[in-house]
Write a protein that holds these residues in place. Structure first.
Motif, mmCIF file in Angstrom:
data_model
loop_
_atom_site.group_PDB
_atom_site.id
_atom_site.type_symbol
_atom_site.label_atom_id
_atom_site.label_comp_id
_atom_site.label_asym_id
_atom_site.label_seq_id
_atom_site.Cartn_x
_atom_site.Cartn_y
_atom_site.Cartn_z
ATOM 1 N N ASP A 1 0.826 -1.210 0.000
ATOM 2 C CA ASP A 1 0.000 0.000 0.000
ATOM 3 C C ASP A 1 0.865 1.267 0.000
ATOM 4 N N VAL A 2 1.976 1.229 0.734
ATOM 5 C CA VAL A 2 2.871 2.389 0.774
ATOM 6 C C VAL A 2 3.494 2.623 -0.601
ATOM 7 N N TYR A 3 3.864 1.560 -1.278
ATOM 8 C CA TYR A 3 4.433 1.715 -2.614
ATOM 9 C C TYR A 3 3.406 2.284 -3.599
ATOM 10 N N GLN A 4 2.160 1.913 -3.439
ATOM 11 C CA GLN A 4 1.119 2.492 -4.287
ATOM 12 C C GLN A 4 0.982 3.991 -4.032
ATOM 13 N N LEU A 5 1.115 4.388 -2.764
ATOM 14 C CA LEU A 5 1.060 5.817 -2.438
ATOM 15 C C LEU A 5 2.248 6.555 -3.054
ATOM 16 N N ILE A 6 3.430 5.956 -2.984
ATOM 17 C CA ILE A 6 4.611 6.595 -3.576
ATOM 18 C C ILE A 6 4.436 6.741 -5.080
ATOM 19 N N ALA B 1 1.639 7.018 -6.703
ATOM 20 C CA ALA B 1 0.623 8.039 -6.985
ATOM 21 C C ALA B 1 1.181 9.453 -6.807
ATOM 22 N N GLU B 2 2.156 9.616 -5.868
ATOM 23 C CA GLU B 2 2.712 10.942 -5.590
ATOM 24 C C GLU B 2 4.131 11.106 -6.130
ATOM 25 N N PRO C 1 11.749 19.038 -11.588
ATOM 26 C CA PRO C 1 13.187 18.746 -11.428
ATOM 27 C C PRO C 1 13.401 17.348 -10.858
ATOM 28 N N ASP C 2 14.514 16.732 -11.218
ATOM 29 C CA ASP C 2 14.786 15.376 -10.768
ATOM 30 C C ASP C 2 14.831 15.264 -9.256
ATOM 31 N N ALA C 3 15.317 16.287 -8.575
ATOM 32 C CA ALA C 3 15.471 16.206 -7.120
ATOM 33 C C ALA C 3 14.130 16.110 -6.403
ATOM 34 N N GLU C 4 13.032 16.468 -7.056
ATOM 35 C CA GLU C 4 11.732 16.447 -6.401
ATOM 36 C C GLU C 4 10.936 15.186 -6.702
ATOM 37 N N ILE C 5 11.491 14.278 -7.479
ATOM 38 C CA ILE C 5 10.785 13.041 -7.786
ATOM 39 C C ILE C 5 10.898 12.095 -6.602
ATOM 40 N N ALA C 6 9.774 11.564 -6.149
ATOM 41 C CA ALA C 6 9.744 10.714 -4.959
ATOM 42 C C ALA C 6 10.115 9.287 -5.320
ATOM 43 N N ALA C 7 11.041 8.698 -4.527
ATOM 44 C CA ALA C 7 11.413 7.298 -4.697
ATOM 45 C C ALA C 7 11.221 6.503 -3.417
ATOM 46 N N ASP C 8 11.031 7.177 -2.273
ATOM 47 C CA ASP C 8 10.724 6.498 -1.019
ATOM 48 C C ASP C 8 9.880 7.444 -0.176
ATOM 49 N N ILE C 9 9.530 7.041 1.031
ATOM 50 C CA ILE C 9 8.611 7.847 1.836
ATOM 51 C C ILE C 9 9.231 9.171 2.257
ATOM 52 N N TRP C 10 10.562 9.248 2.325
ATOM 53 C CA TRP C 10 11.198 10.475 2.775
ATOM 54 C C TRP C 10 11.210 11.549 1.699
ATOM 55 N N ASP C 11 10.862 11.194 0.472
ATOM 56 C CA ASP C 11 10.724 12.187 -0.588
ATOM 57 C C ASP C 11 9.307 12.743 -0.688
ATOM 58 N N PRO D 1 5.807 14.680 0.639
ATOM 59 C CA PRO D 1 5.496 15.783 1.554
ATOM 60 C C PRO D 1 5.167 15.253 2.943
ATOM 61 N N GLU D 2 5.459 16.034 3.949
ATOM 62 C CA GLU D 2 5.299 15.563 5.328
ATOM 63 C C GLU D 2 3.856 15.205 5.648
ATOM 64 N N ASP D 3 2.894 15.932 5.060
ATOM 65 C CA ASP D 3 1.489 15.636 5.351
ATOM 66 C C ASP D 3 1.013 14.347 4.686
ATOM 67 N N LEU D 4 1.739 13.840 3.690
ATOM 68 C CA LEU D 4 1.376 12.592 3.020
ATOM 69 C C LEU D 4 2.271 11.415 3.417
ATOM 70 N N ARG D 5 3.338 11.694 4.131
ATOM 71 C CA ARG D 5 4.335 10.656 4.413
ATOM 72 C C ARG D 5 3.791 9.636 5.418
ATOM 73 N N PRO D 6 3.807 8.356 5.072
ATOM 74 C CA PRO D 6 3.393 7.328 6.039
ATOM 75 C C PRO D 6 4.378 7.257 7.198
ATOM 76 N N VAL D 7 3.903 6.820 8.331
ATOM 77 C CA VAL D 7 4.761 6.711 9.498
ATOM 78 C C VAL D 7 5.744 5.560 9.293
ATOM 79 N N PRO D 8 7.031 5.762 9.559
ATOM 80 C CA PRO D 8 7.992 4.656 9.443
ATOM 81 C C PRO D 8 7.732 3.591 10.505
ATOM 82 N N VAL D 9 8.151 2.369 10.218
ATOM 83 C CA VAL D 9 7.893 1.222 11.086
ATOM 84 C C VAL D 9 9.214 0.530 11.385
ATOM 85 N N VAL D 10 9.462 0.259 12.656
ATOM 86 C CA VAL D 10 10.620 -0.525 13.083
ATOM 87 C C VAL D 10 10.102 -1.839 13.655
#
Length: 450
Positions: A245-250, A252-253, A261-271, A273-282
């Protein structure tokens, strides 16, 4: 009071501090004496350790033309001497023809010559070497510094033998393996890890097949817990589904466009926006062998599904913000197929005292062979002492400060309100009673009478 009496009192106080409080002795007397000793002995020590170079040809020619004595061999130039709370840092500029390996090979001789407890070196950049010296045994009584460089997904968990802080950085080293025999300090290391992550915006997921005796007391800060292999299988497969599900969100965004610009293309959750970023899991696995052992055909099928889910999370979980922290007394190929594949994904390696050399080889044999010998030499009485290795081949002796289970529970209770609710893991959320507020009296107040 005469001067000899004053001097005798100072010497006696210094000796008492050095015996009972080595850290205080270093800050009051030791650091000044050590700096003077290093500066006075520097030239002769470098020459005795073979860390000097002969004079260049043009200097010899100039001395011959001017009828002067031949110049002496030159030692590396001191760029900076910086005292620290546990020792000092010496930064050197190497001469042409010298190598950082020469300084590392002479570390033990430098320790003896300068009268320090320990000496380690590392190359900062080409031609510049940093030598870290410790004035006393910092791992005998671990005292973490008051200020540490903690940041999201990076927590201080132990102290290194050179006096620096050992951090567990999940964004740099996503997955880790922690080994240790019974009573080796592995549980204390895990408590420090949980206590460091508790104040952060992160979901903790625990798998403790020892009926939950290690992780369930910390349940208020955990988003999901499992105490048996059957529940662990369901939890891991739910995590794999959550990862999808997280990969589907990435996707989509991801914002892949010729106008972005290339630097703004998202490849993981840390790319994101903070309001859309899923919570990391340990994900913390307390005893991995309990997930890999089986005694029947049905248990073997369950075991294969568990290991497959762990391997998937280790291979694909980093970009989705899922990080593994796997602990065990032993982690070897005898646990069955898929174990070595899982081990290959666990970049961070930490080994406490182990019962056999094979366990140390499974931890460090493929990344830092020198660390194997250091791991099997850990004495039983130094509980908590460990070897931390990295895939680059470097390793350090570390020791975590003692944290009791009560202290870890209090920390988790304090930050229980930071526990995220993950819909995919709602079925595994531990049910615990709410912590009573300090403003609410624990006993009923008798009503006032007229």
């Amino acid at each position: 009071m005469t001067w000899p009496t004053v001097l005798l009192v100072v010497v006696a106080a210094a000796g008492l501090l050095r015996w009972r409080r080595p850290a205080w002795y270093w800050l009051t007397f030791g650091v000044t004496l050590a700096v003077l000793r290093v500066l006075v002995r520097y030239g002769s020590v470098m020459d005795a350790c073979g860390l000097t170079v002969p004079p260049s040809r043009w200097r010899l020619t100039l001395a011959r033309m001017t009828n002067r004595p031949a110049p002496e061999s030159r030692a590396p130039r001191i760029l900076r001497v910086r005292p620290t709370r546990t020792g000092m840092v010496l930064r050197l500029k190497l001469r042409p023809g010298q190598d950082a390996f020469d300084v590392a090979a002479a570390s033990d001789r430098l320790r003896h010559s300068f009268g320090m407890y320990g000496v380690t070196s590392r190359e900062l950049r080409s031609g510049v070497v940093e030598i870290r010296m410790t004035g006393y045994d910092v791992l005998k009584r671990v005292q973490m510094p008051a200020k540490t460089e903690a940041r999201p997904m990076r927590v201080p968990v132990a102290l290194r033998e050179d006096g620096s802080v050992h951090y567990r950085d999940y964004r740099a080293v996503p997955h880790g393996l922690t080994l240790g025999a019974t009573e080796s300090g592995k549980s204390v290391y895990q408590r420090n890890l949980v206590a460091g992550l508790a104040p952060q915006h992160v979901a903790l997921v625990g798998i403790d097949c020892k009926q939950g005796v290690e992780l369930f007391p910390l349940a208020r800060r955990f988003s999901a817990l499992a105490d048996n292999p059957d529940t662990a299988l369901e939890l891991l497969e739910a995590l794999v589904s959550h990862m999808g599900d997280v990969y589907q969100l990435i996707r989509a965004e991801q914002r892949v466009s010729v106008a972005v610009p290339d630097a703004e293309i998202a490849a993981d959750i840390w790319d994101l926006p903070e309001d859309l970023r899923p919570v990391p899991v340990v994900v913390l696995v307390d005893e991995v062998a309990e997930l890999a052992l089986y005694a029947s055909k049905e248990e073997e099928k369950r075991r294969d599904r568990i290991i497959t889910a762990l391997v998937r999370l280790a291979q694909l979980g980093r970009a989705a913000g899922i990080y593994l922290e796997i602990c065990g007394q032993r982690f070897g190929s005898e646990l069955g197929k898929g174990i070595t594949m899982l081990r290959a994904q666990l970049t961070g390696r930490t080994a406490h005292r182990v019962n056999d050399e094979t366990s140390a080889n499974m931890a460090f044999g493929d990344i830092a062979p020198d660390a194997v010998l250091a791991a099997i030499q850990i004495p039983a009485e130094t509980r908590g002492l460990a070897i931390a290795g990295h895939s680059t081949g470097s390793w350090h002796r570390i020791r975590a400060p003692h944290t009791s289970l009560r202290q870890a529970v209090n920390t988790c209770n304090k930050y229980a309100d930071r526990t995220p609710d993950l819909p995919a893991l709602a079925a595994f959320r531990p049910s615990v009673a709410s912590v009573p507020s300090a403003r609410v009296p624990l006993s009923k107040t008798a009503p006032a009478t007229a």
